[in-house]
Design an enzyme around this catalytic site. Sequence first.
Site, PDB file in Angstrom:
ATOM      1  CE1 TYR A 120     -36.018 -15.519  59.132  1.00 14.73           C
ATOM      2  CE2 TYR A 120     -36.479 -14.789  61.371  1.00 14.73           C
ATOM      3  CZ  TYR A 120     -36.535 -15.766  60.396  1.00 14.73           C
ATOM      4  OH  TYR A 120     -37.099 -16.980  60.679  1.00 14.73           O
ATOM      5  CE  LYS A 150     -33.267 -17.870  59.628  1.00 12.07           C
ATOM      6  NZ  LYS A 150     -34.250 -18.160  60.651  1.00 12.07           N
TER       7      LYS A 150
END
Length: 286
Positions: A120, A150
């Site tokens: 992330y 992400k």
Amino acid sequence: QINLSVIGQYVDYLVREQNVKNVFVNGTTGEGLSLNIQERKQLAEEWVRQGKDKLDHVIIHVGALSLPESQELARHAAAIGASAIAVIAPFFFKPTNKDELIAFLQKVASEAPAVPFYYYHIPPLTGVKIRVEELLDGIKEQIPTFQGVKFSDTDLLDLAQCINKNEKEQFAFLYGVDEQLLSALTIGANGAVGSTYNYLGRKTNLMLQAFEKPDIALAQQYQFLTGEFLNFVIKLGFGVAQTKAVMTFVSGIPMGPPRLPLVDASEEFIVKAKAKLDSIVWPDGD
């Protein structure tokens, strides 16, 4: 306090009203980093339980400043049947280069050896600016479960280089800056994770369909209108607390107050944001 009782209703709302069948739990909008380990586990369990046979993917964010806590959350996510796990870069004592960051991620991923793993990337909040393009070199050898990123940053050059290197298309790049999603799609992002999809998921899906066709002019209309709303609320002061207020008035599900240091959205914000959203005329006539 966390409110587990609304999650079943929330799942049904996302699926039926927003056509959203994938969730990212305990991330930024869910204030995952403000919750304790027990709360994060309870939320993860409830989302997996309520999402069974309704949601396609339940990705659990298990990042933490403490490596042992992150590992514990990874083991727990694996045990409850999460579709995937994701980890943010630690942001107090920060990794200063790619090798340090990968070492941390590898120690977490190895605790859930059968679960797909996502990094992330959100440098505006972590301050960790290690380029993802660098990170990808040889990552599969060190983290066999690595599935993708992400990508919550506006650096589309970095994203483009990642996608350019991803010839075998083995990795997923899920874009996280909602007002720039169309730009990311054009250079090859293949998914999105963002807070606006809680209340503009159906509109974003229509944008994705237009892009696939391709009807770029129609896709642009959706992106411009989403941007018009976000541009308006950002000027009023738009963060996680305000996002929850918008989600509450759109869905009718009480999203509750944020946890300190965040404070509730003002009544003035809610009135103005609602009026703005109601005033937008979407291409589908809604």
